[in-house]
Motif scaffolding. Structure first.
Motif, PDB file in Angstrom:
ATOM      1  N   LEU A  35       0.363 -12.704   8.628  1.00  0.00           N
ATOM      2  CA  LEU A  35       1.098 -12.345   7.415  1.00  0.00           C
ATOM      3  C   LEU A  35       2.241 -13.314   7.165  1.00  0.00           C
ATOM      4  CD1 LEU A  35       1.544  -8.514   7.105  1.00  0.00           C
ATOM      5  CD2 LEU A  35       0.433 -10.081   5.559  1.00  0.00           C
ATOM      6  N   HIS A  91       2.269 -17.580  -0.383  1.00  0.00           N
ATOM      7  CA  HIS A  91       2.531 -16.956  -1.675  1.00  0.00           C
ATOM      8  C   HIS A  91       3.897 -17.377  -2.195  1.00  0.00           C
ATOM      9  CE1 HIS A  91      -0.976 -14.587  -2.316  1.00  0.00           C
ATOM     10  NE2 HIS A  91      -0.918 -14.039  -1.115  1.00  0.00           N
ATOM     11  N   GLU A 120      -4.833 -10.944   0.114  1.00  0.00           N
ATOM     12  CA  GLU A 120      -4.791 -11.478   1.477  1.00  0.00           C
ATOM     13  C   GLU A 120      -3.888 -10.614   2.344  1.00  0.00           C
ATOM     14  OE1 GLU A 120      -3.940 -13.409  -1.139  1.00  0.00           O
ATOM     15  OE2 GLU A 120      -5.642 -14.767  -1.339  1.00  0.00           O
ATOM     16  N   VAL A 121      -2.773 -10.186   1.748  1.00  0.00           N
ATOM     17  CA  VAL A 121      -1.851  -9.321   2.483  1.00  0.00           C
ATOM     18  C   VAL A 121      -2.547  -7.995   2.782  1.00  0.00           C
ATOM     19  CG1 VAL A 121       0.359  -8.126   2.387  1.00  0.00           C
ATOM     20  CG2 VAL A 121       0.138 -10.412   1.416  1.00  0.00           C
ATOM     21  N   GLN A 122      -3.228  -7.479   1.774  1.00  0.00           N
ATOM     22  CA  GLN A 122      -3.964  -6.234   1.965  1.00  0.00           C
ATOM     23  C   GLN A 122      -4.944  -6.354   3.129  1.00  0.00           C
ATOM     24  OE1 GLN A 122      -6.019  -4.356  -1.297  1.00  0.00           O
ATOM     25  NE2 GLN A 122      -4.579  -5.254  -2.723  1.00  0.00           N
ATOM     26  N   SER A 181      -5.841 -18.911   4.371  1.00  0.00           N
ATOM     27  CA  SER A 181      -5.837 -19.348   2.978  1.00  0.00           C
ATOM     28  C   SER A 181      -5.456 -18.221   2.043  1.00  0.00           C
ATOM     29  CB  SER A 181      -7.229 -19.865   2.611  1.00  0.00           C
ATOM     30  OG  SER A 181      -8.159 -18.824   2.751  1.00  0.00           O
ATOM     31  N   VAL A 182      -4.884 -18.593   0.934  1.00  0.00           N
ATOM     32  CA  VAL A 182      -4.691 -17.630  -0.138  1.00  0.00           C
ATOM     33  C   VAL A 182      -5.272 -18.228  -1.406  1.00  0.00           C
ATOM     34  CG1 VAL A 182      -2.590 -16.713   0.873  1.00  0.00           C
ATOM     35  CG2 VAL A 182      -2.422 -18.457  -0.877  1.00  0.00           C
ATOM     36  N   PRO A 215      -9.444 -14.475   4.528  1.00  0.00           N
ATOM     37  CA  PRO A 215      -8.166 -15.190   4.549  1.00  0.00           C
ATOM     38  C   PRO A 215      -7.933 -15.948   5.859  1.00  0.00           C
ATOM     39  CG  PRO A 215      -7.856 -12.911   3.890  1.00  0.00           C
ATOM     40  CD  PRO A 215      -9.255 -13.029   4.367  1.00  0.00           C
ATOM     41  N   HIS A 269      -0.754  -8.822  -2.677  1.00  0.00           N
ATOM     42  CA  HIS A 269      -1.909  -9.700  -2.844  1.00  0.00           C
ATOM     43  C   HIS A 269      -3.045  -9.293  -1.906  1.00  0.00           C
ATOM     44  CE1 HIS A 269       0.555 -12.376  -5.208  1.00  0.00           C
ATOM     45  NE2 HIS A 269       1.495 -12.311  -4.281  1.00  0.00           N
ATOM     46  N   ILE A 309       0.647 -16.111   5.331  1.00  0.00           N
ATOM     47  CA  ILE A 309       0.196 -15.687   4.005  1.00  0.00           C
ATOM     48  C   ILE A 309       1.394 -15.479   3.083  1.00  0.00           C
ATOM     49  CG2 ILE A 309      -0.864 -13.765   2.771  1.00  0.00           C
ATOM     50  CD1 ILE A 309      -2.784 -13.501   5.169  1.00  0.00           C
ATOM     51  N   GLU A 310       2.376 -14.804   3.599  1.00  0.00           N
ATOM     52  CA  GLU A 310       3.570 -14.550   2.800  1.00  0.00           C
ATOM     53  C   GLU A 310       4.232 -15.872   2.403  1.00  0.00           C
ATOM     54  OE1 GLU A 310       4.511 -11.411   2.070  1.00  0.00           O
ATOM     55  OE2 GLU A 310       6.290 -12.012   0.935  1.00  0.00           O
ATOM     56  N   ARG A 331      -4.756 -18.315  -5.338  1.00  0.00           N
ATOM     57  CA  ARG A 331      -3.927 -17.966  -6.493  1.00  0.00           C
ATOM     58  C   ARG A 331      -4.242 -18.945  -7.606  1.00  0.00           C
ATOM     59  NH1 ARG A 331       1.322 -15.475  -5.279  1.00  0.00           N
ATOM     60  NH2 ARG A 331       1.926 -15.957  -7.394  1.00  0.00           N
TER      61      ARG A 331
END
Lengths: 1104, 418
Positions: free
Chosen positions: B77, B84, A309-311, B58-59, B47, A307, B80-81, B61
């Motif tokens: 991360l 998700h 954000e991860v990037q 934030s993410v 993010p 995703h 974020i992970e 989707r």
């Protein structure tokens, strides 16, 4: 509705309330009505009440107390899950009054039978801490207790609690360090992240910097920098100098615990969880030796598929890494190419990475990419690209002109933003070498009419002002135009107009005097006070009046001083002082609760703090880390087994698998223990032993990280073999009933635990013997250890050799043996390390090392292959010697030579030739040396040292090395004495052009499979009458060629393997005997010529 | 760790909030809205946003922002992970993860969030465990629930959390035991103007749908495991065996899951299954532009290229496009300037083409950039890297499962620069 008797109505009511909470509406009025239902039977209602309670308890503390008793009751429930959930809710209620109750509950839960409840207790610790920080000391006690826990379930949570409550108490980790490292892979993913981050910090305080040496070298042995390092370090340095020809060796020895951490985290790079991958990556970046850091690049590049954000986060970190370790990501350059669909922030970050990666070799491709980016529709991105080009241009001198030209072309772009950005960048670039580029300045001066972006206008004006000498005609004209539009300009432009005016006034006052006056007057009445100030200041400075004498003299110096060119730097420079992957790193600012990554210590703290007390029964001489770890693993296993018994009663289905996995883990630990165990490839385990042994025992600091990784791999290899075994066993196990399965491992582990190390070995051996039926034969095993002794690299395996020696004493020993032994010793010494000329450990008799029982045990094992062993140990009972110079021709001097079959130490690619000089004359011979070496191309000779004096009747030996280039062509040279010269030549038999290598049966088959077709030669033969048994065959073949025996399952076949000395190509020979004297010889060799010749030689040896 | 979670929809309303520690006022989201305003595109919201007392991670989707509030240092991360993972779980439960679905199932969402985090630290994120705790809502179950008043919270206790194979439900039973594996490969490529490949990579995944009774232990082996350059596994895969033998050995979770994702090294040459001939030009002065696009198959190993979809963001100056497609249909959105052409299957005998003119804004100068063309396609029964599954074996259970393997190649981020 909540007062209703019906659960369904209550549920409906609760659902509505929760929906209100979710929308952020205040539902606190309902508190009394809801709390009543805390003891409701319906699980869903109960859960929703909990949700409500946790949300509002803080506001309604008194009423919340009503519910506490329910939870207290829950804490005593026989079901572990109810205990856990009660603790969870209880600890989530933020009411200060119940702190003592919570404390008590946590303490109790921390010693609960169930790991799940203990996990919940670990979760509760930070909750209580945030509620009442004064409980810290008590909580630390609980944390300490839980840290000692050996289940994977608890580990992650307790480390999280540790990080939140007492991250500074690093001393608590010592005892648990190795356990945490070993458990890591089985911990759930979120826990892994926390543990890895914590261990990074821990390792930073406890281990030495693995890159210390490199930094030393880089600084040109600047010792003052590390001046306070202990003496050892300096010694090491000296050693380094003295052994300059052997650059492989490093004086730095990695702590085995440090290695353990790196090894155990590496597989986690394969995790599906980006956070785990990132955590490992930062660990490697901060802790690993330079050569090993590269492994993380691949995994990080993989995350770029994730995703956006991860990037974003990953690219930020990659950008930081690329500044320090550019080489790491260079192979993945193309993965950072930008797609038009990427969000702008990703594009900009990718650009940053690309810029950091740019160097002389790849700059042309990168610039080509940049060219396409400039055409993008995303203008912010285009601007960033232009900046990036500017940075490339400053960093890489060769492309500066190209870049500049490109940027100038952009000046005619229609988009103003692009032009403006390029003007700014060009300005910076020009500042570096203004002389050459006056035409560019002229071009830019023309642009002032069109460009409206203030920053760009200002830049152009500044440029013209700064380099007005280069453009004497245009500059005043520009000023004239500017003066006209002065009032309409932006502030920043106005300032630069004043600036330009001042500079021109100083250099070219004739033309510009009036203009300057005009501009200054305009500025005097400007709205902006900065501009008014500046105008006043400049007027005083440059316009000569009576009053201001002092400063105006220096006006020229002030304005036209040479300005240093700006350095275009990456914004990511120096960011790596923050721990990578952390929030602080991302924001480039310290976030609350961020723990600094400590600097490496200059001297390693005592590593023994990590030692865990072990039971007396297992006290062993060995001090390596591994030994202890294996024990730990065992303990843990017993523990989990017990636990399984506890949990089994309720859920039987998964136990099969769990026992399986546990036992596999146990298996994995084993190779550490019994290095000579049957199944694990013995040479491999010997290797790994050597790492640890020489690391801690020899202590002279020889083993570099290179060998470390090698052993790592080999270990994994052996482990896998173990697993295979396990699999097979498992099949059988499956058929057993559940109970049996349960009992068996328990017994097994118990017995293991209580047994001593020695017994352990025996036990293992017996077990392996019993298991022998499956794949490998007895002879195999013995063979293995035999060859181990010949290639001995470590003390451990040397002791093995000692055992063999002893065993040999019981058997009949061939006469040539002692000689052979000696040569082996020499070899092992060479391999060990050069600067430890102390007597080899083998000299001291180690017979006492092993109990008699073990020795007999070993003997019993090796009985079956007694036939084989002498043959392999003494491949050639008498070395065949050849005549080099006959007594008569040599006028009394006779020279014989033989191929000693020892590795030639100065150069491994040479064949050692041992020469024996005998002086049969009556007078002495002096200055015996060689001259005029005539060789075929490619061949090399290492001459023997001159023999100064050879008295009459005496004999002397010397060793020379010849690299025959894998051919049987002769080496011709002159042998000179003080009086005469003799032309001699040495021609090697093909069998001497190789050195033995050790292969296992499987390896042999595999290699043979790859050398089919043209590379395979086979010949039928009839064996000589005296050569019909295996022993004789082995002896003859090994006499004819310097090959080593390969273990073989069938007794009808003898296999041999070797490598050619120069090119190292494999030579495999097989003699298969058939009925009577018939046999077949097969030789597989990459070099067909060698193969054919070898076939001839061996054939001859076997048939005669 | 994570303090609170806010769900924000596309129009900037907070429609759900959940707090794990003390309540954080929703006014903290104002900083987020500020950042959102500053960003031109929705995906350009950074993010991580620092605010005076908190940090917002934030993410985005399904056009919903999941904004987590944190107070102290935590690996970004990690958050974020986790977010998700939350979205994946919602999707798993409700089929879609839209604002409406979340609002309809707000109670389930709340229950899920309660189980997934404890005091801000992830607790149970495996979908198998969660499903045991909280049954996913189905139409039938909602009906039954309303009639009988029973709940969708599992009566069972979450025993799975105690297991050493936390990803697998206990007591699984099926009448038809089946295991399906889909090998899906995506080609990421950038093709430049002249048709030469700038970069091309193959990213693959093996998605599995395993419905097997009991506790099966599977091993999956490949014909050519060396192809796999970089892999990441579901936690169920035994890493050691992969390292040693290049065999995937695992106890599968129940249901759908991603067994592994892999990367085929960029050193290998990637066969590109389609080629594009394009001629897009704008003439200076005239308000017309030419558009000419032809697609054709290339290196497809005899398999048909299907579901081809071409999309291109035309320059801002383009007012309308008047094109003629030889096959399929095209649409042009004059607002977003997005041209999409649904081609369908490529017939090698009659290559699909899209030709015509674009009308430009009168008086506007010629756009200086040419649009990039994004292509999507699919080919069935082929993994472009040549990866082949050798065999699948099952241990630990007695029955014979039905096994199936499907290969597919898709375009990933496949761009042609013009």
């Amino acid at each position: 509705m909540l007062d209703s008797n019906k659960d369904s109505l209550k549920l409906e009511a609760m659902k509505r309330i929760v929906a209100m909470i979710a929308r952020g509406k205040n539902a606190s009025d309902l508190f009394p009505a809801v709390v009543k239902n805390v003891a409701c039977k319906n699980i869903e209602v109960k859960k929703l009440v909990y949700v409500y309670l946790v949300r509002y308890a803080e506001e309604q503390q008194d009423l919340a107390l009503l519910s506490i008793s329910t939870f207290q009751r829950g804490l005593k429930d026989p079901n572990q899950l109810i205990r856990a959930s009660a603790l969870r809710v209880l600890s989530s209620i933020r009411v200060t009054i119940i702190v003592p109750i919570m404390m008590l509950a946590i303490k109790e839960a921390a010693s609960d039978m169930s790991p799940y409840v203990r996990k919940t207790a670990a979760h509760a610790i930070p909750k209580l801490y945030s509620l009442d920080p004064e409980q810290k000391d008590q909580l630390i006690e609980v944390i300490e207790k839980l840290l000692a826990d050996k289940t994977t379930l608890v580990a992650g949570s307790v480390v999280m609690a540790f990080e939140e409550v007492c991250p500074e108490r690093i001393d608590l980790i010592h005892k648990n360090y190795r356990k945490l490292c070993n458990l890591l892979i089985d911990v759930e993913e979120w826990g892994q992240v926390v543990i890895i981050n914590m261990l990074t910090r821990y390792a930073r305080t406890q281990f030495l910097n693995p890159n210390m040496n490199e930094s030393l070298l880089e600084e040109g042995n600047d010792k003052t920098f590390y001046g306070s390092d202990d003496d050892e370090d300096e010694e090491e340095e000296e050693e380094k100098k003295s052994e300059a020809p052997m650059p492989k060796r490093k004086p730095y020895v990695m702590d085995p615990d440090h290695r353990l951490l790196l090894r155990n985290t590496k597989p986690l790079l394969q995790s599906r969880n980006a956070a785990v991958v990132m955590a490992v990556a930062q660990l490697y970046f901060h802790l690993a030796p330079k050569v090993e850091v590269g492994v993380i690049a691949k995994a990080l590049v993989r995350l770029l598929r994730s995703h956006s954000e991860v990037q974003y986060v990953v690219l930020q970190n990659v950008a930081s890494m690329t500044i320090k370790r550019r080489g790491m990501f260079e192979p993945y350059l193309k993965s950072f190419y930008i797609r038009s669909t990427d969000p702008t922030q990703i594009k900009v970050l990718k650009l940053e990475v690309l810029t950091n990666l740019a160097n002389e070799t790849n700059i042309s491709t990168i610039l080509r990419e940049f060219q396409t980016y400039i055409k993008s529709m995303d203008k912010d991105f285009v601007a960033a690209t232009i900046q990036a080009i500017g940075r490339c241009a400053t960093n890489i001198g060769e492309v500066r002109d190209t870049c500049l030209n490109g940027l100038v072309q952009l000046l005619s772009n229609r988009d103003e933003l692009v032009v403006a950005e390029s003007v700014v960048v060009i300005k910076k670039l020009l500042q570096m070498q203004p002389e050459k580029h006056s035409d560019i300045i002229k071009h830019m001066a023309k642009l002032t009419d069109n460009i409206q972006v203030p920053m760009a206008r200002a830049s152009i004006l500044w440029l013209i002002g700064e380099y007005c000498e280069h453009v004497p005609k245009i500059a005043p004209d520009v000023l004239r135009k500017m003066a006209k539009s002065f009032t309409n300009e932006e502030d920043i432009v106005k300032l630069q107009i004043i600036n330009l005016a001042a500079k021109l006034y100083l250099t070219n006052s004739k033309q510009t005097k009036l203009l300057t006056q005009y501009v200054l007057n305009l500025a005097k009445y400007d709205q902006n006070y900065d501009i008014r100030d500046r105008a006043r200041f400049i007027r005083q400075l440059i316009v000569p009046t009576e009053k201001s004498g002092a400063l105006s003299k220096y006006a020229k110096k002030l304005f036209l001083a040479l300005k240093p060119a700006p350095v275009l730097e990456s914004p990511f420079k120096d960011r790596d002082h923050f721990q990578l992957g952390s929030l602080s790193h991302l924001l480039n600012a310290k976030a609350g609760g961020y723990q600094e990554l400590p600097d490496w210590p200059e001297a390693a703290p005592d590593p023994s703090v990590r030692n865990v007390e072990v039971k007396d029964s297992v006290q062993e001489v060995r001090t390596t880390g591994e030994g202890r770890i294996s024990l730990l693993g065992e303990w843990r296993e017993v523990f989990t087994l017990l636990e399984r018994v506890a949990t089994l009663t309720s859920v039987p289905e998964w136990t099969k698998c769990s026992s399986r996995e546990k036992r596999k883990e146990k298996k994995v630990e084993k190779p550490f223990y019994s290095d000579s165990e049957g199944e694990s490839g013995p040479t491999e385990s010997a290797d790994s032993e050597s790492d640890s042994a020489s690391g801690s025992e020899i202590g002279s600091g020889v083993v570099g990280s290179v060998s470390g990784t090698a052993s790592e791999e080999s270990e994994e290899g052996s482990e896998s073999e173990e697993e295979e075994e396990e699999e097979e066993e498992d099949e059988k196990d499956k058929k057993m009933t559940m109970k049996k399965e349960l009992k068996k491992p328990v017994q097994e582990s118990e017995s293991e635990q209580s047994s001593e190390e020695e017994e352990e070995r025996k036990h293992e051996r017996k077990k392996s013997k019993a298991r022998k039926s499956d794949s490998e034969s007895e002879s195999d095993e013995d063979e293995d250890s035999e060859s181990e002794s010949s290639q001995s690299e470590s003390e451990d395996s040397e002791s093995e050799a000692e055992v063999k020696k002893k065993k040999k004493a019981a058997q009949s020993k061939p006469p040539s043996k002692p000689v052979k032994k000696e040569s082996k010793k020499e070899m092992s010494l060479l391999d060990l390390d050069d600067f430890e000329p102390a007597p080899s450990p083998q000299v001291t008799p180690l017979n006492s090392f092993l109990s008699n029982s073990l020795a007999t045990d070993l003997e019993g094992l090796s009985l079956s292959d007694a036939v084989l062993s002498p043959a392999t140990l003494s491949p050639c009972s008498a070395l065949k010697s050849y005549e080099l110079l006959h007594r008569i021709r040599g006028e009394g001097l006779s020279v014989e030579y033989c191929f000693s079959r020892q590795p030639f130490s100065p150069d491994a690619n040479m064949v050692a030739v041992q020469m024996q000089f005998t002086n049969n004359a009556t007078s002495e011979t002096k200055n015996l040396h060689m001259e005029e070496v005539k060789l075929q191309s490619g061949m090399r000779v290492k001459e023997f040292p001159e023999i100064e004096l050879l008295p009459a009747g005496e004999t002397a030996t010397a060793v020379m090395g010849i690299d025959f280039c894998d051919s049987t062509q002769a080496a011709n040279f002159q042998l000179c004495t003080h009086t005469r010269k003799f032309f001699v030549s040495i021609q090697p038999p093909v069998g001497e052009l190789m050195r033995p290598v050790f292969l296992t049966e499987n390896e042999f088959k595999k290699e043979q499979g790859q050398l089919m077709g043209m590379n395979e030669l086979s010949e039928k033969l009839t064996l000589d009458a005296e050569c019909r048994n295996e022993h004789a065959i082995v002896q003859r073949v090994t006499a004819a060629a310097n090959l080593s025996r390969v273990p073989c399952g069938s007794d009808r076949e003898c296999r041999f393997a070797g490598r050619t000395v120069t090119s190292g190509s494999l030579v495999l020979a097989t003699v298969a005997t058939k009925e009577e004297a018939a046999a077949q010889l097969t030789v597989n060799c990459e070099k067909m010529v060698i193969g054919t010749m070898l076939v001839k030689d061996v054939l001859l040896a076997l048939t005669q | 760790m994570i303090h609170s979670l806010f769900l924000v929809n596309a129009s900037g309303d907070i429609f759900l909030e959940k707090h794990w520690k003390s309540v954080v006022s929703r006014s903290v989201c104002d900083y987020f809205f500020e950042a959102q305003e500053r960003a031109t595109e929705p995906e350009n919201v950074p993010p991580v946003i620092p605010t005076p007392h908190h940090y917002l991670i934030s993410v985005l989707r399904h056009r919903i922002y999941f904004v987590a509030v944190i107070q102290s240092e935590v690996p970004p991360l990690f958050v974020i992970e986790f977010l998700h993972r939350v979205v994946d779980t919602f999707q798993d439960y409700f089929g879609v993860c839209t604002e409406a679905a979340i609002k309809d199932n707000v109670v389930v969402v709340y229950e899920l969030l309660e189980e997934m985090l404890d005091n801000g630290f992830p607790l149970a994120t495996e979908s198998n465990i969660l499903k045991e705790l909280i049954k996913p809502p189905t139409i039938l179950r909602t009906m039954v629930n309303t009639i009988t008043g029973s709940t969708n919270v599992g009566e069972q206790l979450p025993t799975g959390q105690l297991s050493v194979v936390p990803w697998r439900r206990t007591g699984v039973k099926y009448t038809n035991n089946e295991a399906y594996f889909d090998v899906v490969e995506e080609i990421d490529a950038i093709i430049d103007k002249s048709g030469s490949t700038i970069t091309a990579e193959i990213q693959g995944v093996i998605d599995a749908c395993v419905k097997l009774t009991g506790m099966p232990d599977l091993t999956l082996s490949f014909m050519n495991p060396r192809l796999l350059d970089d892999v990441s596994f579901h936690p169920c895969v035994r890493f050691k065996r992969w390292e040693a033998e290049r065999i995937l050995s695992f106890i599968p979770p129940d249901g759908n899951f991603r067994l592994l994702s892999y990367h085929v090294s960029s050193q290998n040459l990637v066969a590109i299954p389609v080629y594009v001939k394009h001629n897009i030009s704008f003439r200076e002065g005239s308000s017309q532009g030419r558009f000419d696009l032809t697609l054709g198959p290339k290196q497809t190993m005899g398999k048909a290229v299907e579901a081809v979809l071409v999309s291109s963001q035309l320059p801002r100056g383009v007012l309308n496009a008047n094109l003629n497609a030889s096959q399929g249909t095209y649409t042009f959105d004059p607002v977003t300037k997005m041209l999409t052409w649904d081609v369908g299957k490529i017939n090698p005998q009659k290559l699909p083409s899209l030709k015509g003119t674009m009308s430009l804004q009168a008086g506007a100068s010629k756009p200086d950039e040419n649009p990039t063309i994004n292509i999507q396609f699919k080919t069935q029964q082929m993994a472009i890297s040549g990866l082949k599954v050798n065999r699948l074996d099952m241990y630990g259970e007695k029955y014979k499962p039905f096994k199936g393997i499907k290969y597919m190649t898709k375009a990933g981020k496949f761009q042609v620069r013009t």
